[in-house]
Design a protein around this motif. Structure first.
Motif, PDB file in Angstrom:
ATOM      1  N   LYS A  69      37.097   0.171  57.601  1.00 55.44           N
ATOM      2  CA  LYS A  69      38.185   0.854  56.899  1.00 55.44           C
ATOM      3  C   LYS A  69      39.245  -0.134  56.447  1.00 55.44           C
ATOM      4  O   LYS A  69      39.785  -0.032  55.332  1.00 55.44           O
ATOM      5  N   THR A  70      39.542  -1.105  57.301  1.00 54.97           N
ATOM      6  CA  THR A  70      40.576  -2.083  56.985  1.00 54.97           C
ATOM      7  C   THR A  70      40.132  -3.080  55.920  1.00 54.97           C
ATOM      8  O   THR A  70      40.870  -3.386  54.982  1.00 54.97           O
ATOM      9  N   LEU A  71      38.910  -3.565  56.047  1.00 54.24           N
ATOM     10  CA  LEU A  71      38.441  -4.628  55.163  1.00 54.24           C
ATOM     11  C   LEU A  71      37.892  -4.135  53.826  1.00 54.24           C
ATOM     12  O   LEU A  71      37.997  -4.837  52.820  1.00 54.24           O
ATOM     13  N   LYS A 114      36.620   1.159  62.209  1.00 49.80           N
ATOM     14  CA  LYS A 114      38.009   0.746  61.955  1.00 49.80           C
ATOM     15  C   LYS A 114      38.049  -0.566  61.178  1.00 49.80           C
ATOM     16  O   LYS A 114      38.880  -0.744  60.284  1.00 49.80           O
ATOM     17  N   VAL A 115      37.141  -1.477  61.520  1.00 51.47           N
ATOM     18  CA  VAL A 115      37.071  -2.753  60.805  1.00 51.47           C
ATOM     19  C   VAL A 115      36.688  -2.519  59.348  1.00 51.47           C
ATOM     20  O   VAL A 115      37.285  -3.090  58.425  1.00 51.47           O
ATOM     21  N   GLN A 140      39.802   0.873  52.358  1.00 52.81           N
ATOM     22  CA  GLN A 140      41.165   1.101  51.859  1.00 52.81           C
ATOM     23  C   GLN A 140      41.363   0.536  50.454  1.00 52.81           C
ATOM     24  O   GLN A 140      42.283   0.935  49.741  1.00 52.81           O
TER      25      GLN A 140
END
Length: 223
Positions: free
Chosen positions: A110-112, A107-108, A115
C-alpha cells in the motif's frame, strides 16, 4: 499435461477465493451495479481480464529479474524455492486465520505501490465502456494483497518471464469463479470456503506443500 507449478497456482487462487470475496467483493459488486446496461456481465468479465493482465505483468517482471540471477547462481535459485515454501506456510496460516501473517506485506504494498496507482482512478471513471472496465480491472490488480504477493514468490522460481506470467495467469483463473459470480452464487461459495473446517483443511494443504518445498530446497542447499 499441465505443469505442477501452474496447477498449484490455480489451486492457490481457488483456495484463496474466500479472501478475494472479502477483500475485493465490494469492488466487483460496485462495478456490476454501476454497469446498468444489459451487458453488465461482460463488464465484469472485462474487469477480471484486466486484473489477470496485471497479475501476468507482475509475474513476468519478477520472474524475468529473478531468473536472470538464478541462472548465474544456483544457491540464489534454491533460496527462492525456500522463500516460496515459507510464503506457502504463511498463506496456509492466513487462510486458516491462525495469524495475520500477511498483513505486514499488504501494508508495504500500500505504501510503495497502491497509494500512487490509485490516483489513476480519475481517468477511468465513469466505467461506461469495456476498455475502461479492463483498465479499471488492471488497476485493481495492483491492490495490496498478501495472497497475490505470495503467488508472486512462486513466479519468482520460474525459468523465465513468460513462465512467470503463466503462473500468475493460472492463479488469476483460480480466483475467477468467485469473483465473476459475485451477486449470483458467490455468497454460497463464500460461506463454504469460509467455514472453519474448510479453512482448516485447505490451509493445511498449503502448509504441507510449503513444508515440502522447504525440505526440498534445504536438502539441496545442504548437499
Amino acid at each position: 499435461m499441465i505443469d505442477p507449478l501452474f496447477s498449484s497456482a490455480f489451486i492457490m487462487g481457488l483456495i484463496g477465493s474466500g479472501h478475494c470475496i472479502a477483500m475485493c467483493g465490494g469492488i466487483a459488486s460496485s462495478l456490476q451495479l454501476a454497469s446498468k446496461q444489459s451487458n453488465s456481465f461482460y463488464f465484469v468479465i472485462a474487469y477480471n481480464v484486466g486484473r489477470a493482465l496485471s497479475y501476468m505483468l507482475a509475474g513476468a517482471l519478477v520472474a524475468g529479474i529473478s531468473s536472470h540471477f538464478a541462472s548465474q547462481n544456483q544457491v540464489f535459485s534454491l533460496l527462492l524455492s525456500l522463500l516460496s515454501g515459507l510464503f506457502m506456510l504463511l498463506v496456509g496460516l492466513y487462510i486458516m486465520r491462525l495469524g495475520a501473517s500477511l498483513q505486514w506485506l499488504e501494508k508495504v504494498g500500500k505504501t510503495l505501490i497502491w497509494q500512487h496507482l490509485v490516483k489513476l482512478n480519475k481517468f477511468l471513471l465513469p466505467i461506461n465502456s469495456l476498455p475502461k472496465a479492463i483498465g479499471y480491472g488492471a488497476l485493481w490488480g495492483w491492490l495490496p494483497c498478501g495472497l497475490v504477493y505470495s503467488a508472486l514468490t512462486w513466479s519468482m522460481t520460474s525459468n523465465n518471464a513468460l513462465e512467470g506470467a503463466f503462473v500468475m495467469l493460472f492463479f488469476a483463473l483460480g480466483t475467477f469463479p468467485a469473483m465473476i459470480t459475485i451477486g449470483i452464487g458467490a455468497q454460497k461459495l463464500h460461506k463454504f470456503i469460509n467455514h472453519s473446517w474448510t479453512r482448516l483443511f485447505l490451509g493445511s494443504l498449503l502448509i504441507w506443500y510449503g513444508i515440502y518445498l522447504i525440505i526440498i530446497a534445504t536438502d539441496k542447499l545442504v548437499h
